[in-house]
Scaffold this active site. Structure first.
Site, PDB file in Angstrom:
ATOM      1  N   ASP A   1     -20.045   2.532  53.683  1.00 11.67           N
ATOM      2  CA  ASP A   1     -20.889   3.062  52.591  1.00 11.67           C
ATOM      3  C   ASP A   1     -21.550   1.924  51.819  1.00 11.67           C
ATOM      4  O   ASP A   1     -22.383   2.171  50.953  1.00 11.67           O
ATOM      5  CB  ASP A   1     -20.059   3.934  51.635  1.00 11.67           C
ATOM      6  CG  ASP A   1     -18.803   3.233  51.145  1.00 11.67           C
ATOM      7  OD1 ASP A   1     -17.985   2.835  51.978  1.00 11.67           O
ATOM      8  OD2 ASP A   1     -18.654   3.058  49.915  1.00 11.67           O
ATOM      9  N   ASN A   2     -21.173   0.684  52.129  1.00 12.71           N
ATOM     10  CA  ASN A   2     -21.799  -0.471  51.479  1.00 12.71           C
ATOM     11  C   ASN A   2     -22.685  -1.245  52.456  1.00 12.71           C
ATOM     12  O   ASN A   2     -22.933  -2.434  52.254  1.00 12.71           O
ATOM     13  CB  ASN A   2     -20.727  -1.386  50.890  1.00 12.71           C
ATOM     14  CG  ASN A   2     -19.997  -0.752  49.719  1.00 12.71           C
ATOM     15  OD1 ASN A   2     -20.515   0.182  49.096  1.00 12.71           O
ATOM     16  ND2 ASN A   2     -18.816  -1.231  49.411  1.00 12.71           N
TER      17      ASN A   2
ATOM     18  N   GLY B   1     -18.246   7.453  36.103  1.00 15.60           N
ATOM     19  CA  GLY B   1     -19.683   7.258  36.318  1.00 15.60           C
ATOM     20  C   GLY B   1     -20.260   6.049  35.598  1.00 15.60           C
ATOM     21  O   GLY B   1     -21.468   5.850  35.567  1.00 15.60           O
TER      22      GLY B   1
ATOM     23  N   GLY C   1     -20.562   9.329  48.185  1.00 14.43           N
ATOM     24  CA  GLY C   1     -21.785   9.603  47.423  1.00 14.43           C
ATOM     25  C   GLY C   1     -21.952   8.689  46.220  1.00 14.43           C
ATOM     26  O   GLY C   1     -21.068   7.920  45.858  1.00 14.43           O
TER      27      GLY C   1
ATOM     28  N   GLY D   1     -21.472   7.956  42.959  1.00 17.55           N
ATOM     29  CA  GLY D   1     -20.609   8.458  41.898  1.00 17.55           C
ATOM     30  C   GLY D   1     -21.019   7.939  40.534  1.00 17.55           C
ATOM     31  O   GLY D   1     -20.613   8.464  39.503  1.00 17.55           O
ATOM     32  N   ARG D   2     -21.808   6.888  40.532  1.00 16.43           N
ATOM     33  CA  ARG D   2     -22.257   6.352  39.236  1.00 16.43           C
ATOM     34  C   ARG D   2     -23.630   5.705  39.323  1.00 16.43           C
ATOM     35  O   ARG D   2     -24.028   4.974  38.422  1.00 16.43           O
ATOM     36  CB  ARG D   2     -21.253   5.350  38.710  1.00 16.43           C
ATOM     37  CG  ARG D   2     -20.974   4.223  39.669  1.00 16.43           C
ATOM     38  CD  ARG D   2     -20.222   3.153  38.981  1.00 16.43           C
ATOM     39  NE  ARG D   2     -19.663   2.206  39.922  1.00 16.43           N
ATOM     40  CZ  ARG D   2     -19.000   1.142  39.547  1.00 16.43           C
ATOM     41  NH1 ARG D   2     -18.833   0.893  38.279  1.00 16.43           N
ATOM     42  NH2 ARG D   2     -18.513   0.334  40.445  1.00 16.43           N
TER      43      ARG D   2
ATOM     44  N   ARG E   1     -27.547   4.220  53.196  1.00 20.81           N
ATOM     45  CA  ARG E   1     -26.449   3.443  53.785  1.00 20.81           C
ATOM     46  C   ARG E   1     -26.051   4.011  55.141  1.00 20.81           C
ATOM     47  O   ARG E   1     -26.394   5.157  55.449  1.00 20.81           O
ATOM     48  CB  ARG E   1     -25.223   3.547  52.854  1.00 20.81           C
ATOM     49  CG  ARG E   1     -25.495   3.016  51.474  1.00 20.81           C
ATOM     50  CD  ARG E   1     -24.957   3.961  50.398  1.00 20.81           C
ATOM     51  NE  ARG E   1     -25.493   3.584  49.087  1.00 20.81           N
ATOM     52  CZ  ARG E   1     -24.979   2.642  48.317  1.00 20.81           C
ATOM     53  NH1 ARG E   1     -23.886   2.033  48.694  1.00 20.81           N
ATOM     54  NH2 ARG E   1     -25.540   2.326  47.186  1.00 20.81           N
TER      55      ARG E   1
ATOM     56  N   LYS F   1     -27.283   1.953  37.828  1.00 19.91           N
ATOM     57  CA  LYS F   1     -25.858   1.934  38.192  1.00 19.91           C
ATOM     58  C   LYS F   1     -25.031   1.917  36.919  1.00 19.91           C
ATOM     59  O   LYS F   1     -25.137   0.986  36.123  1.00 19.91           O
ATOM     60  CB  LYS F   1     -25.557   0.702  39.054  1.00 19.91           C
ATOM     61  CG  LYS F   1     -24.112   0.660  39.547  1.00 19.91           C
ATOM     62  CD  LYS F   1     -23.946  -0.392  40.633  1.00 19.91           C
ATOM     63  CE  LYS F   1     -22.501  -0.539  41.067  1.00 19.91           C
ATOM     64  NZ  LYS F   1     -22.349  -1.511  42.144  1.00 19.91           N
TER      65      LYS F   1
ATOM     66  N   ASP G   1     -24.522  -3.413  47.064  1.00 20.05           N
ATOM     67  CA  ASP G   1     -23.259  -3.156  46.360  1.00 20.05           C
ATOM     68  C   ASP G   1     -22.441  -4.421  46.136  1.00 20.05           C
ATOM     69  O   ASP G   1     -21.474  -4.709  46.849  1.00 20.05           O
ATOM     70  CB  ASP G   1     -22.412  -2.095  47.094  1.00 20.05           C
ATOM     71  CG  ASP G   1     -22.843  -0.696  46.693  1.00 20.05           C
ATOM     72  OD1 ASP G   1     -23.917  -0.562  46.072  1.00 20.05           O
ATOM     73  OD2 ASP G   1     -22.110   0.255  46.992  1.00 20.05           O
TER      74      ASP G   1
END
Ligand code: AMP
Ligand code: MG
Length: 521
Positions: A271-272, A135, A100, A102-103, A199, A122, A281
């Site tokens: 996830d990227n 974060g 997820g 996270g930041r 993603r 971000k 990312d």
């Protein structure tokens, strides 16, 4: 006043109802509402005029105190329903469960031309997906992401964009080398911009949890909003199959583009991987200086070498197969269907790769040109030769009828003294290349000009980004704007200052941040 946001992700997809504190597993929801955590002294360090233009934001607004407040997360703009997305992912080949945002905190979407673009901060503070982390993001990685997203766009490579870079005035603690020496570093926030940040991992998490209902909602949302042409022409399973095939094609083409400029992403975890086929990312990425299939800028991957330059196409395929497995219930996929799709990925990648590299040589793709390329890669790999400058300088040689000795223009691209045997191979290669150029029948100047349109002179070499970072840490942010300006015209020698187009200097070979980087950001 800051324009009014809307958010299709929040209004059309299931999310958590309440803002709750703390990190946790979030089931049955594709997003969580979350507020950015205020920072003490935000300052806008740089912004992209083009991205501001896309969003109809004026220069005056971009430099206003109000915009700085919004883009640092300190002030909420009208219509904002800020959220963090819930996704999972395969990291370095292993299923990692829920990850997820996270930041990263999405503010929502603003209108742009005929569509909408999402703005995401971000480094804007913790979310339910932060796990044990803070974060936040440091200035050095934020400068790298800000500059490279814009640089990639101007190279013609699909990517998320960056609107702004803010220094927060707060420090962030990072153990940059993961060697037990944490230090305070300046914090920063990048406002990233893309049609969507969905993603592969968003789909994978629904599938891993057997939440078919959520998987279907997310997939329909993606098609309806971001692939409207598929929504129009297809129904039922065919819609999903068309989506999978399109994502696969876009990913194959994206990676062919990366290869063509020597871009190494560094962390191609699922996830990227963007569902829109964008580069997403920017972490420990790097551009090849000397041509090397085995190069990775990511020190975390130094042992495994999973994400090295030469392996990116294979990993793209592996990641597509993870997406295929996740979408399998919607695709009604059996093994042979998936195998066909993966074979198609290879075909699309190879075709795109051959075409782009043929263009880089001033030629048209053919089996003969593929062979010529194979020999060139052997030549470039055998000794230390700068990839970018080699291709760029080659364009100066189209009108030479024959090469009797290895030309000085190309000798300049070597990092060390070349061997006689190597130069002999190079000479043979050059004469084969020149023969094919001669056969094409086109005007030499026209060929050279065409080559210069696909062979950049400027790439954001890691040492260039690192110099901008070192200056920024000393309070001087001017280099960021200078590099951004150079990045806008990567093919134009009249616009890029000569020092930004040189090969990597010797001092940068082993300096931290200049060739290898950790994931710490
Ligand atoms: P990345 O390697 O940057 O793609 O991040 C992998 C995962 O770690 C994502 O879920 C990120 O949101 C999360 N993450 C990375 N850095 C931080 C941080 N400083 N605070 C919270 N989450 C983070
Ligand atoms: Mg990530």
């Amino acid at each position: 006043m800051f324009p009014t946001f809307r958010s299709r992700f929040v209004t059309q997809l299931p999310g958590e109802v309440e803002v709750k504190p703390g990190s946790r597993q979030v089931n049955g929801s594709l997003w969580s509402p979350v507020q950015a955590t205020a920072v003490s002294n935000p300052r806008i360090v740089a912004h992209s005029k083009e991205v501001a233009g896309l969003l109809h934001l004026s220069e005056r607004e971009m430099n206003s105190a109000e915009f700085t407040q919004v883009l640092s997360g300190n002030k909420t703009a009208p219509g904002t329903h800020s959220f963090a997305a819930n996704y999972g992912g395969h990291q370095f080949g292993n299923w990692a469960g829920q990850l997820g945002d996270g930041r990263a905190i999405s503010l929502g979407e603003l209108p742009s031309q005929n569509s909408f673009l999402e703005l995401q901060l971000k480094g804007a503070g913790p979310t339910p997906y932060s796990r044990r982390a803070d974060g936040r993001a440091v200035m050095r990685s934020s400068i790298r992401e800000f500059l490279c997203s814009e640089a990639m766009f101007h190279l013609g490579i699909p990517t998320t964009r960056a609107l702004s870079l803010i220094s927060t005035g707060d420090s962030v603690v990072r153990d940059m080398f993961y060697d037990g020496h944490p230090e305070n570093e300046p914090g920063a926030i990048v406002c990233r911009v893309a049609p969507s940040f969905i993603r592969f991992g968003n789909f994978e998490l629904c599938a891993a949890r057997d939440d078919l209902n959520l998987l279907k909602k997310l997939t329909d949302f993606t098609i309806d909003n971001f692939y409207p042409e598929l929504a129009l022409n297809q129904v039922g399973t065919n819609r999903y199959r068309a989506l999978f095939s399109e994502v696969s094609n876009r990913t194959a083409k994206l990676i062919a583009h990366w290869q063509s400029v020597g871009f190494v992403h560094g962390v191609m975890n699922t996830d990227n991987m963007s569902i829109l086929g964008l580069t997403i990312d920017y972490g420990p990425y790097g551009f090849l200086d000397d041509f090397d299939f085995d190069f990775t800028p990511n020190t975390t991957d130094a042992q495994m070498r999973r994400y090295v330059y030469g392996n990116q196409p294979n990993i793209g395929l592996w990641n597509i197969s993870r997406l295929g497995m996740a979408l399998a219930p919607l695709l009604e996929a059996d093994e042979s269907y998936l195998e066909e799709q993966l074979a198609e990925f290879k075909v699309v990648f190879e075709r795109e790769f051959s075409q782009i590299f043929a263009r880089k040589l001033g030629l048209t793709a053919s089996p003969q040109v593929d062979q010529l390329l194979g020999t060139l890669f052997e030549f470039l790999s055998a000794e230390s030769i700068d990839m970018t400058l080699f291709f760029r300088h080659l364009s100066k040689l189209t009108s030479r009828a024959e090469f009797k000795k290895f030309p000085d223009e190309l000798l300049e691209c070597f990092y060390g003294p070349p061997s006689g045997e190597h130069l002999k191979n190079g000479l043979n290669w050059l004469n084969r290349w020149r023969h094919l150029i001669g056969q094409s029948g086109a005007d030499f100047t026209a060929i050279s000009n065409e080559m210069n349109r696909v062979n950049p002179l400027f790439i954001l070499r890691n040492y260039l980004a690192q110099e901008a970072i070192d200056l920024a840490n000393a309070g001087d942010f001017t280099r960021i704007d200078q590099l951004l300006e150079a990045a806008r015209f990567p093919f134009d020698e009249n616009k890029v200052p000569a020092p930004f187009c040189a090969k990597r200097p010797a001092w940068a070979l082993n300096k931290a941040g200049c060739s290898a980087l950790s994931c710490s950001s």
